[in-house]
Design an enzyme around this catalytic site. Structure first.
Site, PDB file in Angstrom:
ATOM      1  N   GLU A   1      38.004  37.232  42.865  1.00 16.62           N
ATOM      2  CA  GLU A   1      38.241  37.627  41.474  1.00 16.62           C
ATOM      3  C   GLU A   1      39.562  37.032  41.011  1.00 16.62           C
ATOM      4  OE1 GLU A   1      38.260  41.807  40.516  1.00 16.62           O
ATOM      5  OE2 GLU A   1      36.528  42.157  41.806  1.00 16.62           O
TER       6      GLU A   1
ATOM      7  N   ASP B   1      44.635  49.456  35.366  1.00 14.31           N
ATOM      8  CA  ASP B   1      45.423  49.050  36.519  1.00 14.31           C
ATOM      9  C   ASP B   1      46.626  49.936  36.792  1.00 14.31           C
ATOM     10  OD1 ASP B   1      44.134  46.674  37.628  1.00 14.31           O
ATOM     11  OD2 ASP B   1      44.427  45.869  35.611  1.00 14.31           O
TER      12      ASP B   1
ATOM     13  N   TYR C   1      29.867  46.983  40.623  1.00  9.82           N
ATOM     14  CA  TYR C   1      31.220  47.257  41.095  1.00  9.82           C
ATOM     15  C   TYR C   1      31.404  48.767  41.102  1.00  9.82           C
ATOM     16  CZ  TYR C   1      36.357  46.521  41.318  1.00  9.82           C
ATOM     17  OH  TYR C   1      37.684  46.490  41.683  1.00  9.82           O
TER      18      TYR C   1
END
Lengths: 400, 280
Positions: free
Chosen positions: B55, B66, B180
């Site tokens: 990625e 994040d 994912y």
């Protein structure tokens, strides 16, 4: 005018839910809870009771005679949101959301804050309802607004300084969302502006609509007719949308949103999202955003911490694009001048945010006829800003 | 549903790993941290360390999904004014140096939107990408993006979370590339514990998905990678590697080739250490 938002939280092309998957169910749960309770008689009665007996609503609509004379044009009225408990319109929304949080069985609430007004309003209702409260505030803002930090602590809230990015409201919002992602099961997020993912822009607007609804009734009683113009400051845009929304269907009422031009829209230090931004996705919704060529969000600047934000609520973007509302910039210096003027002519020290609306109102009123009517949404009081104004003056206006 | 004429490289890798009984190791790197040239070298190092696909993370001003480690990496990269285009070009530069594994771009939605979605996917194709992950684009908002991605033959890889509940079925059943699976509530970052009921969650995803499933968010050691290896097809490791890069910055930013090589080697062995052993 069509009914917005639609079921996907869209105001035309604006709005929506652009958040990590982890939050999606929480937003859906919130939307369902809000739809279940918003017309529930017990819920409505509890919110109304608190607005009246706890916050002191209805707030007055005051005819500012000396300011009117000074401007030399339209009759100027002030909607005195500064007279709410905690000193700003923010509590209209936190009361509504805290009552909802309680109905949803949540024991913990979190909030972001810029100037600290929404943080104080959240800490206040959390204390009232026995909820545990954490407030995320940019480290830069904790310095600018030390008094509000202390107020929140007195009210039993934990204030968490945000050290990431610009260390202002934008990053406080990011950090609150990140915290929510990690604690979504037992925590309610009291979002303070008409921004973020659906259903927040709609819900916050609905809770703030009381401003415009009261203004409508009050001006009809005082003048027997609707105003010709309504002026409100916009950062994220909660006080403005609350004031505008009940007038959206009345074509004769000009809706003027005032954004912060900071040191000028031709500098890099402003928060003029509508004037200088373009549509993009930021903090959960599609709306106008201050951004660079590549789509990176730019830091904003305003003397007022509450307007120091590079985004704006999606319904404002919609009202701009359908040309129902106009959005104009006012600089730090103009706002400060207006703050002093209102203080001296009417004995009312407005918040720096609201002073932007006053500055624009003076320009607009001047160009109007004496038999016309203009209403300023005086969203908050200026006590919190006195220290930063002193500092600004001492530094010769060089730094906010 | 449109079918892609050519086989997507991601599909080919998973098919191969299924035969050999391996779990895919998918590292994440923030592009431009500390600079673009080093990113190309780190991509090469990741493949040498045994990564099966990678990625490439686009730095963003407001990385909502994040944690602090990747936030700091983004800030470092943005100080060098690294753009989305720069990040996309890393792929073809790495390819020209012999890197063969599939590339997946990880970007927040706004940079792609500002570039224009048609142009964005055109560039991804041109520079040899096989997939894209957009963490702030849930299925309710992905209609147009999905359509354009499909036409370009790029997999739009969706995320599912333990909180997705009833949504798991809908997300997993329409997924392309792989699903994912977010291992725990919260943002990216190293952690010692995962969501309770993670195994059950993975089983639910597995049941609904027609494509492989991979686990990410918080995996930082081979022990953790192996723990998941039995119940998924791949593990994604981001923050742990980005943190290793952060610790190695003095070497990686060095003007001396020897020290630079030493830094790259350190990150390479770190990634190699993460690789789950072949299932017996």
């Amino acid at each position: 005018m069509i009914q917005v938002p639609d079921q996907h939280g869209r105001f035309g092309p604006f709005g929506g839910k652009y958040v990590p998957e982890t939050l999606m169910n929480a937003l859906i749960e919130l939307e369902e809870a809000y739809n279940r309770y918003k017309d529930d008689p017990d819920f409505v009665a509890e919110v109304r009771y608190l607005l009246a007996q706890y916050s002191g609503r209805p707030t007055p609509l005051y005819y500012a005679e000396r300011l009117t004379r000074h401007a030399g044009g339209a009759k100027i009225y002030l909607k005195r949101e500064d007279l709410n408990h905690t000193g700003a319109h923010k509590i209209n929304n936190t009361i509504g959301q805290a009552v909802l949080a309680k109905r949803m069985g949540k024991k913990k609430v979190i909030a972001e804050t810029g100037a600290g007004q929404h943080g104080v309003a959240s800490a206040t209702v959390a204390a009232l309802m026995g909820l545990e409260c954490k407030v995320f505030m940019g480290e830069e803002d904790t310095k600018r607004q030390q008094l509000n930090v202390f107020r929140m602590k007195l009210l039993g809230a934990e204030v968490i300084p945000v050290m990431s990015g610009t260390r202002t409201l934008k990053d406080a919002c990011n950090e609150t969302l990140r915290y929510w992602v990690s604690n979504v099961n037992d925590t309610y997020y009291i979002l303070g502006s008409a921004t973020g993912p659906h259903p927040y822009p709609m819900m916050v607007r609905d809770f703030q609509r009381v401003i415009g609804l009261e203004t409508r009734d009050q001006i009809l009683e005082a003048e027997g007719r609707l105003p010709d113009a309504v002026v409100a400051a916009v950062g994220g845009g909660s006080n403005a949308i609350g004031m505008f929304h009940p007038f959206v269907g009345d074509e004769g009422v000009r809706l003027i949103g005032v954004e912060a031009a900071g040191r000028g829209i031709d500098t890099e230090e402003h928060a003029a999202t509508m004037t200088k931004g373009r549509p993009g996705v930021f903090q959960g919704s599609m709306s106008y955003v201050l951004q660079d060529e590549g789509g990176q969000v730019l830091p904003a600047h305003s003397i007022s911490a509450g307007l120091d934000y590079p985004g704006i609520g999606p319904e404002h973007s919609y009202l701009k694009d359908v040309k129902r509302a106009e959005y104009v910039p006012i600089t730090d210096a103009e706002a400060l001048e207006a703050l002093k003027l209102l203080s001296r002519t009417e004995g009312i020290i407005p918040a720096l945010e609201s002073a932007h609306a006053v500055a624009q109102a003076l320009k607009t009123a001047k160009a109007m006829k004496p038999d016309e009517i203009l209403v300023i949404n005086l969203s908050g009081r200026g006590d919190k800003d006195v220290e930063s104004i002193m500092k600004y003056e001492a530094e010769g206006g060089a730094h906010a | 549903m449109s079918t892609v004429a050519q086989t997507n490289a991601i599909d080919a890798v998973f098919a191969r790993l299924k035969e050999s009984g391996e779990t895919a190791l998918i590292p994440f790197l923030t592009m431009g941290d500390p600079d673009l040239e080093t990113s190309v070298a780190l991509v090469q190092a990741a493949e040498q360390a045994g990564a099966h696909m990678i990625e490439l993370g686009v730095p963003y001003s407001d990385p909502l999904a994040d944690g602090p480690v990747i936030q700091r990496a983004s800030e470092r990269a943005l100080r060098n004014r690294v753009s989305l285009l720069d990040c996309i070009e890393v792929a073809s530069k790495a390819r020209s140096r012999g890197v063969r594994m599939p590339f997946i771009l990880f970007t927040y939605f706004n940079p792609a939107l500002q570039l224009g979605l048609d142009r964005f996917f055109g560039l991804l194709k041109e520079h040899g990408f096989s997939g894209v992950i957009i963490p702030d684009l849930p299925m309710e908002e992905d209609g147009e993006t999905r359509e354009i991605a499909g036409k370009a033959g790029i997999h739009l890889i969706p995320l599912v979370a333990p909180t997705s509940e009833a949504r798991v079925e809908r997300i997993a059943s329409r997924a392309s590339g792989f699903v994912y699976c977010v291992s725990s509530l919260g943002v990216t970052g190293v952690r010692t514990s995962f969501h309770e009921g993670i195994e059950e969650f993975l089983a639910t995803v597995r049941k609904a998905a027609r494509v492989p499933i991979c686990v990410g968010f918080g995996i930082s050691s081979r022990e953790q990678a192996e723990k998941f290896a039995g119940s998924c097809d791949g593990v994604i490791v981001g923050s742990a590697i980005v943190r290793k890069i952060e610790e190695t910055l003095p070497l990686l930013s060095s003007a001396e080739q020897d020290r630079m090589d030493e830094g790259i080697a350190a990150v390479r062995s770190f990634i190699a250490e993460l690789k789950p052993r072949v299932r017996g």
